[in-house]
Write an enzyme that holds these catalytic residues in place. Structure first.
Site, PDB file in Angstrom:
ATOM      1  N   SER A  56      -1.669  -0.894  -9.074  1.00  0.00           N
ATOM      2  CA  SER A  56      -1.377  -2.174  -8.418  1.00  0.00           C
ATOM      3  C   SER A  56      -2.139  -3.324  -9.079  1.00  0.00           C
ATOM      4  CB  SER A  56      -1.671  -2.108  -6.924  1.00  0.00           C
ATOM      5  OG  SER A  56      -3.048  -2.087  -6.670  1.00  0.00           O
ATOM      6  N   ASN A  57      -3.354  -3.051  -9.577  1.00  0.00           N
ATOM      7  CA  ASN A  57      -4.064  -4.114 -10.315  1.00  0.00           C
ATOM      8  C   ASN A  57      -3.376  -4.418 -11.637  1.00  0.00           C
ATOM      9  OD1 ASN A  57      -6.651  -5.213  -9.023  1.00  0.00           O
ATOM     10  ND2 ASN A  57      -6.713  -3.022  -8.537  1.00  0.00           N
ATOM     11  N   ARG A  75     -15.962  14.359 -24.252  1.00  0.00           N
ATOM     12  CA  ARG A  75     -15.834  12.925 -23.977  1.00  0.00           C
ATOM     13  C   ARG A  75     -15.819  12.090 -25.260  1.00  0.00           C
ATOM     14  NH1 ARG A  75     -20.125  10.302 -20.128  1.00  0.00           N
ATOM     15  NH2 ARG A  75     -19.083  11.613 -18.627  1.00  0.00           N
ATOM     16  N   ARG A  90     -11.932   7.952 -15.582  1.00  0.00           N
ATOM     17  CA  ARG A  90     -12.818   8.654 -16.533  1.00  0.00           C
ATOM     18  C   ARG A  90     -14.007   7.774 -16.875  1.00  0.00           C
ATOM     19  NH1 ARG A  90     -11.487  12.961 -19.700  1.00  0.00           N
ATOM     20  NH2 ARG A  90     -12.973  12.337 -21.290  1.00  0.00           N
ATOM     21  N   HIS A 109     -14.022  -3.224  -9.039  1.00  0.00           N
ATOM     22  CA  HIS A 109     -14.514  -2.225  -8.089  1.00  0.00           C
ATOM     23  C   HIS A 109     -14.357  -2.797  -6.679  1.00  0.00           C
ATOM     24  CE1 HIS A 109     -16.775   1.257  -6.764  1.00  0.00           C
ATOM     25  NE2 HIS A 109     -17.450   0.462  -5.958  1.00  0.00           N
ATOM     26  N   GLU A 147      -8.535  -8.187  -4.766  1.00  0.00           N
ATOM     27  CA  GLU A 147      -8.574  -7.639  -6.137  1.00  0.00           C
ATOM     28  C   GLU A 147      -7.458  -8.243  -6.986  1.00  0.00           C
ATOM     29  OE1 GLU A 147      -9.039  -3.381  -6.668  1.00  0.00           O
ATOM     30  OE2 GLU A 147      -9.602  -3.164  -4.580  1.00  0.00           O
TER      31      GLU A 147
HETATM   32  C1  GRF Z   1      -8.744  -0.297  -7.055  1.00  0.00           C
HETATM   33  O1  GRF Z   1      -9.200  -0.365  -5.741  1.00  0.00           O
HETATM   34  C2  GRF Z   1      -9.850  -0.648  -8.027  1.00  0.00           C
HETATM   35  O2  GRF Z   1     -10.736  -1.598  -7.526  1.00  0.00           O
HETATM   36  C3  GRF Z   1     -10.534   0.679  -8.205  1.00  0.00           C
HETATM   37  O3  GRF Z   1      -9.502   1.621  -8.217  1.00  0.00           O
HETATM   38  C4  GRF Z   1      -8.400   1.127  -7.468  1.00  0.00           C
HETATM   39  C5  GRF Z   1      -7.209   1.164  -8.376  1.00  0.00           C
HETATM   40  O4  GRF Z   1      -6.039   0.787  -7.704  1.00  0.00           O
HETATM   41  N1  GRF Z   1     -11.367   0.690  -9.396  1.00  0.00           N
HETATM   42  P1  GRF Z   1      -4.723   0.437  -8.507  1.00  0.00           P
HETATM   43  O5  GRF Z   1      -4.406   1.687  -9.370  1.00  0.00           O
HETATM   44  O6  GRF Z   1      -4.982  -0.760  -9.352  1.00  0.00           O
HETATM   45  O7  GRF Z   1      -3.680   0.218  -7.470  1.00  0.00           O
END
Ligand code: GRF
Length: 207
Positions: free
Chosen positions: A17-18, A69, A95, A113, A178
């Protein structure tokens, strides 16, 4: 302005979603960046699907095919190289990246975050916030350093925590912030308006 837009690499493991919010922001004529490639460590990540739907290159980089890694990070470097990204954005990438990668991309590697860092880093931040009993939570975009969710903070936004909140309801409220914050942080970076001084990130006014 499309010719000089900053190429972004977005790394995502999940629903994306981000990534979606970043892709939406990139549609605006005046947005100074574009998503050049999306990389995931999960073949079934909705983020890959979303990128492909929008005609963006989407690469599944299989951790099992890489061994350790360091080998994964090397493969990541090789995957990103042809796209020449100016900024790498972690968006739900599950990861941990090795310190060689983090060092090579220092100041050009961002993460989002869903808590007000330094509170509640790592896994299950919403559960941590509810268990602690805070009345305010939120989201943080930060540069990535060697630690877990510990790099210099770029932008933060807060939301109230309600008495009847569950992890899901709090997460949904934070997610709205976010989706606003990440594109804004990318814009500031692409416009050359962020300066890192120790732990502090200063934002220059728009000329
Ligand atoms: C989000 O809440 C981000 O802050 C965290 O992981 C989640 C990822 O969500 N690091 P999406 O895949 O962007 O919907």
């Amino acid at each position: 302005m499309s010719a000089e837009r900053l190429p972004l690499a977005v790394l995502a493991s999940g629903r994306g979603s981000n990534l979606g919010a970043i892709l939406d922001a990139c549609r605006a004529d005046d947005f100074p960046a574009r998503v050049a490639v999306v990389v995931s460590d999960r073949e079934s990540a909705a983020a890959l699907e979303r990128a492909r739907r929008e005609g963006v290159d989407a690469v599944f980089l299989d951790p099992k095919a890489c061994g350790d890694r360091a080998a994964y990070d090397d493969a990541l470097v090789a995957t990103l190289e042809p796209y020449r990204p100016g900024l790498v954005c972690l968006a739900g990438f599950m990861r941990l990246l090795g310190s060689a990668f983090v060092k090579a991309w220092a100041g050009r590697l961002m993460n989002i975050h869903p808590s007000l860092l330094p509170a509640f880093p790592g896994l299950h931040p919403h559960r941590q916030a509810l268990d602690y009993g805070v009345k305010v939570s939120g989201a943080t975009v930060h540069f990535v350093d060697d630690g877990v969710d510990s790099g210099p903070v770029i932008l933060q936004a807060s939301v109230p925590v309600r008495a009847d909140d569950t992890e899901d309801s709090l997460s949904a409220r934070v997610l709205v912030e976010e989706h606003r914050l990440y594109p804004e942080a990318i814009r500031l970076f692409a416009e050359g308006r962020l300066t890192i001084a120790g732990r502090r990130v200063f934002v220059k006014e728009k000329p």
